[in-house]
Write a protein that holds these residues in place. Sequence first.
Motif, PDB file in Angstrom:
ATOM      1  N   SER A 193      13.331  16.340 -31.495  1.00 25.00           N
ATOM      2  CA  SER A 193      14.644  16.529 -30.888  1.00 25.00           C
ATOM      3  C   SER A 193      14.503  16.645 -29.379  1.00 25.00           C
ATOM      4  O   SER A 193      13.584  17.318 -28.880  1.00 25.00           O
ATOM      5  N   ALA A 194      15.414  16.009 -28.648  1.00 24.87           N
ATOM      6  CA  ALA A 194      15.437  16.111 -27.186  1.00 24.87           C
ATOM      7  C   ALA A 194      16.525  17.066 -26.725  1.00 24.87           C
ATOM      8  O   ALA A 194      16.787  17.202 -25.533  1.00 24.87           O
ATOM      9  N   SER A 195      17.159  17.759 -27.681  1.00 28.75           N
ATOM     10  CA  SER A 195      18.288  18.626 -27.365  1.00 28.75           C
ATOM     11  C   SER A 195      17.845  19.894 -26.652  1.00 28.75           C
ATOM     12  O   SER A 195      16.897  20.569 -27.060  1.00 28.75           O
ATOM     13  N   ILE A 196      18.533  20.221 -25.557  1.00 26.77           N
ATOM     14  CA  ILE A 196      18.329  21.495 -24.869  1.00 26.77           C
ATOM     15  C   ILE A 196      19.702  22.142 -24.670  1.00 26.77           C
ATOM     16  O   ILE A 196      20.722  21.453 -24.638  1.00 26.77           O
ATOM     17  N   PRO A 197      19.766  23.469 -24.540  1.00 24.08           N
ATOM     18  CA  PRO A 197      21.056  24.140 -24.364  1.00 24.08           C
ATOM     19  C   PRO A 197      21.783  23.673 -23.106  1.00 24.08           C
ATOM     20  O   PRO A 197      21.155  23.432 -22.066  1.00 24.08           O
ATOM     21  N   GLU A 198      23.092  23.543 -23.199  1.00 22.91           N
ATOM     22  CA  GLU A 198      23.882  23.160 -22.037  1.00 22.91           C
ATOM     23  C   GLU A 198      23.703  24.196 -20.933  1.00 22.91           C
ATOM     24  O   GLU A 198      23.701  25.403 -21.175  1.00 22.91           O
ATOM     25  N   GLY A 199      23.539  23.723 -19.700  1.00 20.97           N
ATOM     26  CA  GLY A 199      23.334  24.616 -18.569  1.00 20.97           C
ATOM     27  C   GLY A 199      21.884  24.942 -18.289  1.00 20.97           C
ATOM     28  O   GLY A 199      21.588  25.722 -17.380  1.00 20.97           O
ATOM     29  N   SER A 200      20.977  24.347 -19.057  1.00 21.58           N
ATOM     30  CA  SER A 200      19.550  24.579 -18.838  1.00 21.58           C
ATOM     31  C   SER A 200      19.063  23.805 -17.615  1.00 21.58           C
ATOM     32  O   SER A 200      19.716  22.880 -17.136  1.00 21.58           O
ATOM     33  N   THR A 201      17.890  24.194 -17.111  1.00 24.29           N
ATOM     34  CA  THR A 201      17.273  23.544 -15.961  1.00 24.29           C
ATOM     35  C   THR A 201      16.015  22.823 -16.397  1.00 24.29           C
ATOM     36  O   THR A 201      15.149  23.411 -17.045  1.00 24.29           O
ATOM     37  N   GLN A 202      15.911  21.554 -16.076  1.00 23.16           N
ATOM     38  CA  GLN A 202      14.716  20.766 -16.340  1.00 23.16           C
ATOM     39  C   GLN A 202      14.062  20.392 -15.017  1.00 23.16           C
ATOM     40  O   GLN A 202      14.737  20.134 -14.018  1.00 23.16           O
ATOM     41  N   GLY A 203      12.745  20.329 -15.013  1.00 25.48           N
ATOM     42  CA  GLY A 203      12.027  19.976 -13.802  1.00 25.48           C
ATOM     43  C   GLY A 203      11.928  21.148 -12.837  1.00 25.48           C
ATOM     44  O   GLY A 203      12.393  22.258 -13.100  1.00 25.48           O
ATOM     45  N   GLY A 204      11.280  20.905 -11.707  1.00 24.43           N
ATOM     46  CA  GLY A 204      11.130  21.928 -10.685  1.00 24.43           C
ATOM     47  C   GLY A 204      10.054  22.954 -10.987  1.00 24.43           C
ATOM     48  O   GLY A 204       9.986  23.993 -10.328  1.00 24.43           O
ATOM     49  N   LEU A 205       9.209  22.684 -11.987  1.00 23.01           N
ATOM     50  CA  LEU A 205       8.123  23.587 -12.356  1.00 23.01           C
ATOM     51  C   LEU A 205       6.797  22.900 -12.047  1.00 23.01           C
ATOM     52  O   LEU A 205       6.574  21.767 -12.465  1.00 23.01           O
ATOM     53  N   ALA A 206       5.919  23.592 -11.315  1.00 26.21           N
ATOM     54  CA  ALA A 206       4.664  22.979 -10.868  1.00 26.21           C
ATOM     55  C   ALA A 206       3.471  23.835 -11.254  1.00 26.21           C
ATOM     56  O   ALA A 206       3.540  25.073 -11.227  1.00 26.21           O
ATOM     57  N   ALA A 207       2.374  23.183 -11.614  1.00 24.65           N
ATOM     58  CA  ALA A 207       1.111  23.861 -11.921  1.00 24.65           C
ATOM     59  C   ALA A 207       0.102  23.474 -10.852  1.00 24.65           C
ATOM     60  O   ALA A 207      -0.171  22.287 -10.640  1.00 24.65           O
ATOM     61  N   TYR A 208      -0.475  24.466 -10.171  1.00 21.63           N
ATOM     62  CA  TYR A 208      -1.370  24.209  -9.056  1.00 21.63           C
ATOM     63  C   TYR A 208      -2.829  24.429  -9.428  1.00 21.63           C
ATOM     64  O   TYR A 208      -3.174  25.429 -10.076  1.00 21.63           O
ATOM     65  N   SER A 209      -3.671  23.512  -9.012  1.00 22.32           N
ATOM     66  CA  SER A 209      -5.105  23.614  -9.258  1.00 22.32           C
ATOM     67  C   SER A 209      -5.671  24.821  -8.529  1.00 22.32           C
ATOM     68  O   SER A 209      -5.495  24.970  -7.318  1.00 22.32           O
ATOM     69  N   GLY A 210      -6.320  25.720  -9.265  1.00 28.24           N
ATOM     70  CA  GLY A 210      -6.853  26.923  -8.664  1.00 28.24           C
ATOM     71  C   GLY A 210      -5.799  27.949  -8.319  1.00 28.24           C
ATOM     72  O   GLY A 210      -6.078  28.931  -7.627  1.00 28.24           O
ATOM     73  N   GLY A 211      -4.582  27.741  -8.814  1.00 27.63           N
ATOM     74  CA  GLY A 211      -3.483  28.642  -8.470  1.00 27.63           C
ATOM     75  C   GLY A 211      -2.629  29.021  -9.660  1.00 27.63           C
ATOM     76  O   GLY A 211      -3.136  29.414 -10.707  1.00 27.63           O
ATOM     77  N   GLY A 212      -1.328  28.885  -9.497  1.00 27.21           N
ATOM     78  CA  GLY A 212      -0.415  29.370 -10.513  1.00 27.21           C
ATOM     79  C   GLY A 212       0.604  28.343 -10.967  1.00 27.21           C
ATOM     80  O   GLY A 212       0.646  27.211 -10.479  1.00 27.21           O
ATOM     81  N   PHE A 213       1.429  28.764 -11.922  1.00 26.55           N
ATOM     82  CA  PHE A 213       2.553  27.984 -12.430  1.00 26.55           C
ATOM     83  C   PHE A 213       3.788  28.536 -11.740  1.00 26.55           C
ATOM     84  O   PHE A 213       4.106  29.734 -11.858  1.00 26.55           O
ATOM     85  N   VAL A 214       4.506  27.686 -10.995  1.00 27.65           N
ATOM     86  CA  VAL A 214       5.518  28.148 -10.059  1.00 27.65           C
ATOM     87  C   VAL A 214       6.854  27.456 -10.314  1.00 27.65           C
ATOM     88  O   VAL A 214       6.895  26.252 -10.593  1.00 27.65           O
ATOM     89  N   ASN A 215       7.941  28.225 -10.205  1.00 28.61           N
ATOM     90  CA  ASN A 215       9.287  27.679 -10.288  1.00 28.61           C
ATOM     91  C   ASN A 215       9.750  27.312  -8.887  1.00 28.61           C
ATOM     92  O   ASN A 215       9.995  28.183  -8.051  1.00 28.61           O
ATOM     93  N   LEU A 216       9.856  26.016  -8.614  1.00 25.69           N
ATOM     94  CA  LEU A 216      10.239  25.528  -7.295  1.00 25.69           C
ATOM     95  C   LEU A 216      11.729  25.251  -7.177  1.00 25.69           C
ATOM     96  O   LEU A 216      12.193  24.805  -6.121  1.00 25.69           O
ATOM     97  N   ASN A 217      12.486  25.514  -8.233  1.00 26.13           N
ATOM     98  CA  ASN A 217      13.921  25.255  -8.180  1.00 26.13           C
ATOM     99  C   ASN A 217      14.585  26.150  -7.141  1.00 26.13           C
ATOM    100  O   ASN A 217      14.179  27.295  -6.929  1.00 26.13           O
ATOM    101  N   SER A 218      15.618  25.628  -6.489  1.00 21.14           N
ATOM    102  CA  SER A 218      16.317  26.368  -5.450  1.00 21.14           C
ATOM    103  C   SER A 218      16.832  27.695  -6.009  1.00 21.14           C
ATOM    104  O   SER A 218      17.422  27.747  -7.088  1.00 21.14           O
ATOM    105  N   GLY A 219      16.603  28.765  -5.247  1.00 21.63           N
ATOM    106  CA  GLY A 219      17.065  30.079  -5.693  1.00 21.63           C
ATOM    107  C   GLY A 219      16.107  30.785  -6.622  1.00 21.63           C
ATOM    108  O   GLY A 219      16.428  31.842  -7.154  1.00 21.63           O
TER     109      GLY A 219
END
Length: 254
Positions: A173-199
Amino acid sequence: MTKSLGLALAGLLAAAGSARADLQTCGDAQYDPAQYVCHDGNFLCPIIAGEGLSYCSGACYSTYMYTCTNNVLTPLQPLAGGTPFTLTVSNPTAEAVDGLAVDACNQRWNLGIETCSYCPDTGIECPVGDTTVVSAPDTTASGSEPAMDVIVPGGQVVYLDPSGAVGYTQAHSASIPEGSTQGGLAAYSGGGFVNLNSGGYGWVACPSTASGGGGGYTLFAVNADNKATLASCTPVNLKVNVQPSGTVGAWQYT
């Protein structure tokens, strides 16, 4: 996580007027060592999610996202798209959650519980499925998002639901809840998993309130809309642990 000194300076002004006996001196100012760290005897940086931000040529920064080489602040390199990795929570000031693995279960990212996975009874060989493995997004492609590291056709995409909880799609299923945010998440080598979305204001671990209990914590991305609601939760960083090439976490996560 920020490279601005604004937050540190604002806290400095508040601390300067305090007569608390546990204040320490950094340059010409006093500060609370539970909230700030002093670099080179002169520069204050805030402690965020248990991490005392590092200092580089006039800027405070998080080692989960940046590095400082020859006094030049530069972003860490994102993992190549498709790189498998696991996540570990970090907040040295919060013993209850520090060091916990991120576990996928009930279409959520959780802490302090077991990973939930499924293998079809079709005579095929499946991965063990007891570890939550994520596949890095391709940051060179617009709209790319991380996904669960699975075999099931169609995969399982990671997203932030309207409450800020980290979720992933059900298998087939490709269904996600309405109002959800996709993308804007980054994983850095030697670092962390970060939410880059505005706000975005980082991550928090909130005690689970799922029906039926089960303990543990649910992972949320903090933003302007849910910041007040999640104020009592524990701020955390997410450490990226790169796995060997070819690692597959599960047939599917449930």
